[in-house]
Design a protein around this motif. Structure first.
Motif, mmCIF file in Angstrom:
data_model
loop_
_atom_site.group_PDB
_atom_site.id
_atom_site.type_symbol
_atom_site.label_atom_id
_atom_site.label_comp_id
_atom_site.label_asym_id
_atom_site.label_seq_id
_atom_site.Cartn_x
_atom_site.Cartn_y
_atom_site.Cartn_z
ATOM 1 N N ASP A 331 0.832 -1.198 0.000
ATOM 2 C CA ASP A 331 0.000 0.000 0.000
ATOM 3 C C ASP A 331 0.872 1.257 0.000
ATOM 4 O OD1 ASP A 331 -2.233 -1.591 0.017
ATOM 5 O OD2 ASP A 331 -3.019 -0.880 1.933
ATOM 6 N N ALA A 332 1.952 1.225 0.789
ATOM 7 C CA ALA A 332 2.857 2.376 0.839
ATOM 8 C C ALA A 332 3.484 2.635 -0.528
ATOM 9 C CB ALA A 332 3.944 2.140 1.894
ATOM 10 N N ALA A 333 3.832 1.569 -1.233
ATOM 11 C CA ALA A 333 4.415 1.714 -2.572
ATOM 12 C C ALA A 333 3.422 2.365 -3.526
ATOM 13 C CB ALA A 333 4.849 0.350 -3.100
ATOM 14 N N ILE A 334 2.166 1.970 -3.429
ATOM 15 C CA ILE A 334 1.131 2.508 -4.322
ATOM 16 C C ILE A 334 0.945 3.997 -4.087
ATOM 17 C CG2 ILE A 334 -1.341 2.450 -4.857
ATOM 18 C CD1 ILE A 334 -1.213 -0.606 -4.156
ATOM 19 N N VAL A 335 0.889 4.402 -2.820
ATOM 20 C CA VAL A 335 0.703 5.817 -2.503
ATOM 21 C C VAL A 335 1.947 6.613 -2.891
ATOM 22 C CG1 VAL A 335 0.268 7.486 -0.663
ATOM 23 C CG2 VAL A 335 -0.897 5.265 -0.631
ATOM 24 N N PHE A 336 3.118 6.089 -2.555
ATOM 25 C CA PHE A 336 4.364 6.790 -2.870
ATOM 26 C C PHE A 336 4.502 7.009 -4.370
ATOM 27 C CE2 PHE A 336 9.028 6.610 -3.730
ATOM 28 C CZ PHE A 336 9.345 7.831 -3.157
ATOM 29 N N ASN A 337 4.074 6.049 -5.159
ATOM 30 C CA ASN A 337 4.177 6.163 -6.609
ATOM 31 C C ASN A 337 3.384 7.355 -7.145
ATOM 32 O OD1 ASN A 337 5.098 5.009 -9.194
ATOM 33 N ND2 ASN A 337 2.915 4.639 -9.547
ATOM 34 N N ALA A 338 2.384 7.786 -6.391
ATOM 35 C CA ALA A 338 1.554 8.915 -6.833
ATOM 36 C C ALA A 338 2.102 10.263 -6.395
ATOM 37 C CB ALA A 338 0.129 8.749 -6.291
ATOM 38 N N ILE A 339 3.014 10.277 -5.426
ATOM 39 C CA ILE A 339 3.403 11.575 -4.846
ATOM 40 C C ILE A 339 4.859 11.974 -5.072
ATOM 41 C CG2 ILE A 339 1.626 11.422 -3.049
ATOM 42 C CD1 ILE A 339 3.836 10.671 -1.057
ATOM 43 N N TYR A 340 5.699 11.045 -5.524
ATOM 44 C CA TYR A 340 7.121 11.383 -5.611
ATOM 45 C C TYR A 340 7.434 12.177 -6.885
ATOM 46 C CZ TYR A 340 8.460 8.080 -9.335
ATOM 47 O OH TYR A 340 8.618 7.452 -10.544
ATOM 48 N N GLY A 341 8.597 12.827 -6.875
ATOM 49 C CA GLY A 341 9.092 13.505 -8.078
ATOM 50 C C GLY A 341 8.957 15.011 -8.040
ATOM 51 N N PRO A 342 9.728 15.709 -8.885
ATOM 52 C CA PRO A 342 9.765 17.176 -8.893
ATOM 53 C C PRO A 342 8.427 17.801 -9.249
ATOM 54 C CG PRO A 342 11.583 16.231 -10.177
ATOM 55 C CD PRO A 342 10.643 15.113 -9.879
ATOM 56 N N ASP A 343 8.214 18.995 -8.703
ATOM 57 C CA ASP A 343 7.019 19.769 -9.058
ATOM 58 C C ASP A 343 7.377 21.179 -9.519
ATOM 59 O OD1 ASP A 343 7.848 20.869 -6.675
ATOM 60 O OD2 ASP A 343 5.847 21.008 -5.796
ATOM 61 N N GLY A 344 8.684 21.507 -9.529
ATOM 62 C CA GLY A 344 9.104 22.835 -9.948
ATOM 63 C C GLY A 344 9.016 23.878 -8.852
ATOM 64 N N ASN A 345 8.512 23.505 -7.683
ATOM 65 C CA ASN A 345 8.380 24.444 -6.573
ATOM 66 C C ASN A 345 9.366 24.158 -5.447
ATOM 67 O OD1 ASN A 345 6.117 26.079 -7.513
ATOM 68 N ND2 ASN A 345 4.901 24.207 -7.314
ATOM 69 N N ASP A 346 9.488 22.908 -5.064
ATOM 70 C CA ASP A 346 10.479 22.514 -4.067
ATOM 71 C C ASP A 346 11.753 22.122 -4.814
ATOM 72 O OD1 ASP A 346 12.090 21.338 -2.159
ATOM 73 O OD2 ASP A 346 10.497 20.150 -1.246
ATOM 74 N N LEU A 347 12.743 22.990 -4.776
ATOM 75 C CA LEU A 347 13.943 22.784 -5.588
ATOM 76 C C LEU A 347 14.898 21.756 -5.003
ATOM 77 C CD1 LEU A 347 14.642 26.455 -6.714
ATOM 78 C CD2 LEU A 347 13.272 24.678 -7.826
ATOM 79 N N SER A 348 14.545 21.166 -3.856
ATOM 80 C CA SER A 348 15.374 20.102 -3.288
ATOM 81 C C SER A 348 15.021 18.735 -3.873
ATOM 82 C CB SER A 348 15.197 20.052 -1.762
ATOM 83 O OG SER A 348 13.922 19.538 -1.417
ATOM 84 N N VAL A 349 13.966 18.665 -4.679
ATOM 85 C CA VAL A 349 13.468 17.370 -5.159
ATOM 86 C C VAL A 349 14.210 16.951 -6.435
ATOM 87 C CG1 VAL A 349 11.443 16.046 -5.878
ATOM 88 C CG2 VAL A 349 11.213 17.835 -4.149
ATOM 89 N N TYR A 350 14.644 15.679 -6.448
ATOM 90 C CA TYR A 350 15.394 15.120 -7.570
ATOM 91 C C TYR A 350 14.477 14.298 -8.472
ATOM 92 C CZ TYR A 350 19.509 16.401 -4.863
ATOM 93 O OH TYR A 350 20.454 17.094 -4.156
#
Length: 555
Positions: A331-350
Motif C-alpha cells: 500500500d505504501a508503494a502505491i501511494v508513494f508512486n503517486a506523490i514522488y518527483g519534482p514539481d518545480g516548486n520545491d527545488l530540493s526534489v530530484y
C-alpha cells in the motif's frame, strides 16, 4: 533584569537576539559583553581582539533589525539546500513501469467492519468492479471518523463537503471508463501541516489553529489528481513534535491510556483504527517511524529530496520529509508512486526513478543488518530477532554492517537552528507562550536555545554531516537494504541526517499489548528495494493484519 542576565542575552550579537532584541539593540556593544558572551561558546579571545570586533558586531546587529523588517513567511526557504548525494553515487538511469498485482476476485465482506481494513488493491477492485461506489466508501469512512475520531483525538478537520464532491466525481469517471488507477475513488487523510484550500491548516498549534492557506500542497494535489478523496485533516503534535496538540493528546488505538507518539500522530492512529485506508505523514527525526510503532502501522519515510514539500509547514528545511502511513508495504508503494518527483516548486526534489515492481527478485538483494545493535539487550529484542529469523529462513543472507563513528547526536542542533529560523516571528512576538507544551524540552525553549548557536558552529556541524553522508555511502557500497531496530540505535538519527529512506513495519506485540516494529533502510532513492523486502516479511508474517480493539470499547 540583572546585569549578568543582560550580558547573557547580548551574547547573541552574532545572530538573532530573541524577544528582547528590540530593546537590547539600543545598548552599545562593549568588550565586557563580549567577554561574557564568548563563555557560552567556549571561546577565549583577549580584550584587544574583542575590542576590535565591537564596531562590526554593532553593524551586524543593526543589520539584523533591518532584515527582521522583511516579511518572511514559513514557506520562504533559505538560499541553501541540503544535498544528500555523496561523491560517486548514481541512481538508475532507466525508469521501469510501476507494477503491483491487481486483485480480480474481491467481494464485499459480510461484516462491514472488515471493509475498514481492506488493502488499497482490495478497495480498488471493489470500486473498479462497481460493487461499491466512491460515495458509499467515503461515507463509510466519514462515519468511522465521526464515531471514533473524537475518542482517539486524531482529527482536526473533517473535509466532508469536499470529500463527497470528489467522490461523486470519481464515480462519474469510473462509470465513464476513465479509471485513473488504484487510488481512484479511495478516501485518504493528511497530517494537518499540509495546506488544503478552503480548510484550516493548523500545524497542531494554538497560534495557528484558525490559519487558512489558499492552496493545496503538492502532495494533496497529486493524490487528488490520482482520483483520491480527501476526507480529513489529521492531528499532529504542535509544530510537528509529539502527540500533544492544541485540542488534546492523540491516543493509540491499542491502548487509550497511551499516546500515539508523533508527530504524525493522527495519521498513524486513524490508519491503525481503520478510519482511513492510508494517510500522509512527515518526518524530521522519527515522526513517521515513532507513531507507526505506537500504532502498529507501516510507514515509509522516503529519501530526502523525493517528495515535494511545497505547501507543507517547514520545521527543518534540510531534514523534513513527507511519506505515506499505511497498513502494508505494498500500500505504501502505491501511494508513494503517486506523490514522488519534482514539481518545480520545491527545488530540493530530484528526478530519480522509483522502480518498484512485483518482479523484484528479493532474494537477490544484498541485505545487511546492524549486528551489534541486535545483540545488545533491549526491550522488544525477542521480536526483532524473530523477524531476522523469518528472513533467514526465507533464504535472505544477512551481512553484518556498522554505521559511521561520528558524533551524530550533536548534529541534531540542525533542527534547533532551522526550527528557530522557521518560527522566528513566533518567538520574537512572544506568541510562543500560546503553545500548549511549555516544559524545557518543548519548542519555546528549543527555539530560544537555537538562537544561541553560533552560525559558525552550525556550518561546522553541516560539514561533519557531509562526512557522514560520504561515510554512509562507503558503508552501503555492497548493500541494497539493511535492517535496524526501530529504536535504541543511532540509526534513526543517522539516516534522518543523511536522508536515507526507511520502511517501518510491525513485528508483534509487547507484553502490554502495544505493537513493536523493525526498520528496513534502503540506499538513497532505494525505496523500491526496501519496500520489496518489507513486503516479503509481511507476506510471511501476520503482524500487519492484526487489528486494535481498545478504541472500540464503550467508555
Amino acid at each position: 533584569m540583572n546585569h549578568k542576565l543582560k550580558l547573557t542575552l547580548l551574547a547573541a550579537t552574532c545572530f538573532s537576539l530573541g524577544a528582547y532584541a528590540t530593546k537590547l539593540a539600543e545598548d552599545k556593544i562593549t568588550v565586557q559583553m563580549l567577554q561574557q558572551a564568548q563563555q557560552l561558546f567556549g571561546l577565549n579571545f583577549n580584550a584587544s581582539q574583542l575590542d576590535s570586533a565591537t564596531s562590526e558586531l554593532q553593524d551586524f546587529r543593526e543589520g539584523y533589525e533591518r532584515i527582521r523588517k522583511v516579511e518572511l513567511p514559513n514557506n520562504v526557504t533559505p538560499a541553501i539546500t541540503f544535498n544528500p548525494i555523496p561523491v560517486g553515487f548514481k541512481w538508475p538511469s532507466d525508469k521501469d513501469a510501476f507494477k503491483v498485482d491487481e486483485l480480480k476476485k474481491v467481494k464485499l465482506p459480510a461484516n462491514k467492519e472488515d471493509l475498514a481494513y481492506y488493502s488499497i488493491p482490495q478497495l480498488a477492485a471493489l470500486l473498479k468492479s462497481k460493487q461499491i461506489t466512491s460515495v458509499e466508501l467515503t461515507t463509510f469512512y466519514l462515519d468511522r471518523l465521526k464515531q471514533y475520531g473524537p475518542k482517539l483525538e486524531c482529527v482536526t478537520t473533517l473535509t466532508e463537503e469536499l470529500a463527497l464532491q470528489q467522490a461523486r466525481k470519481a464515480d462519474k469517471e469510473i462509470k465513464a471508463g476513465k479509471y485513473k488507477g488504484m487510488l481512484h475513488g479511495i478516501p485518504f487523510g493528511v497530517k494537518d501541516l499540509l495546506a488544503t484550500r478552503n480548510y484550516n491548516t493548523t500545524w497542531g498549534a494554538a497560534p495557528y489553529k484558525d490559519q487558512q492557506i489558499d492552496m493545496d500542497a503538492t502532495v494533496v494535489e497529486r493524490l487528488q489528481n490520482a482520483g483520491g478523496v480527501l476526507v480529513a485533516k489529521l492531528t499532529l503534535g504542535e509544530l510537528a513534535m509529539g502527540d500533544v496538540w492544541y485540542g488534546g493528546k492523540t491516543k493509540s488505538p491499542w491502548d487509550l491510556s497511551r499516546g500515539s507518539s508523533g508527530s504524525s500522530a493522527g495519521s498513524a492512529a486513524a490508519v491503525a483504527a481503520g478510519l482511513l485506508p492510508y494517510a500522509i505523514g512527515t518526518e524530521t527525526l522519527g515522526s513517521i517511524v515513532s507513531p507507526s510503532t505506537a500504532c502498529g502501522t507501516t510507514g515509509l519515510r522516503p529519501t530526502f529530496g523525493r517528495v515535494s514539500r511545497y505547501g507543507a509547514m517547514a520545521l527543518s528545511w534540510s531534514m523534513d520529509k513527507i511519506g505515506p502511513i499505511t497498513r502494508s508495504a505494498e500500500d505504501a508503494a502505491i501511494v508513494f508512486n503517486a506523490i514522488y518527483g519534482p514539481d518545480g516548486n520545491d527545488l530540493s526534489v530530484y528526478d530519480a526513478p522509483f522502480n518498484y515492481s512485483n518482479k523484484i527478485d528479493v532474494k537477490k538483494l544484498r541485505v545487511g543488518y546492524l549486528k551489534k545493535d541486535f545483540e545488545r539487550k533491549y526491550a522488544f529484542q525477542e521480536n526483532d530477532l524473530a523477524a531476522l529469523e523469518v528472513l533467514k529462513k526465507a533464504g535472505i543472507e544477512l551481512v553484518p554492517i556498522e554505521l559511521p563513528d561520528l558524533p551524530v547526536n550533536d548534529l541534531i542542533m540542525t533542527i534547533s537552528v532551522e526550527g528557530a529560523a522557521a518560527f522566528d516571528e513566533l518567538t520574537r512576538s512572544g506568541r510562543d507562550n500560546e503553545l500548549k507544551q511549555q516544559h524545557k524540552n518543548a519548542w519555546p525553549n528549543i527555539f530560544r536555545s537555537g538562537r544561541f548557536i553560533p552560525a559558525v558552529e552550525y556550518i561546522q556541524a553541516q560539514r561533519v554531516r557531509t562526512l557522514l553522508v560520504q561515510q554512509m555511502h562507503g558503508k552501503l557500497k555492497d548493500i541494497d537494504v539493511y535492517i535496524s531496530p526501530s529504536f535504541g540505535s543511532s540509526n534513526l538519527v543517522v539516516t534522518n541526517l543523511t536522508g536515507h529512506p526507511c520502511v517501518v513495519v510491525p513485528t508483534g506485540s509487547q507484553k502490554n499489548g502495544m505493537p513493536t516494529t523493525i526498520t528496513f533502510i534502503g540506499k538513497l532513492f532505494g525505496e523500491a528495494e526496501a519496500l520489496a523486502l518489507a513486503k516479503l516479511y509481511q507476506d510471511l508474517t501476520p503482524h500487519d493484519e492484526k487489528r486494535p480493539t481498545a478504541f472500540l470499547a464503550k467508555q
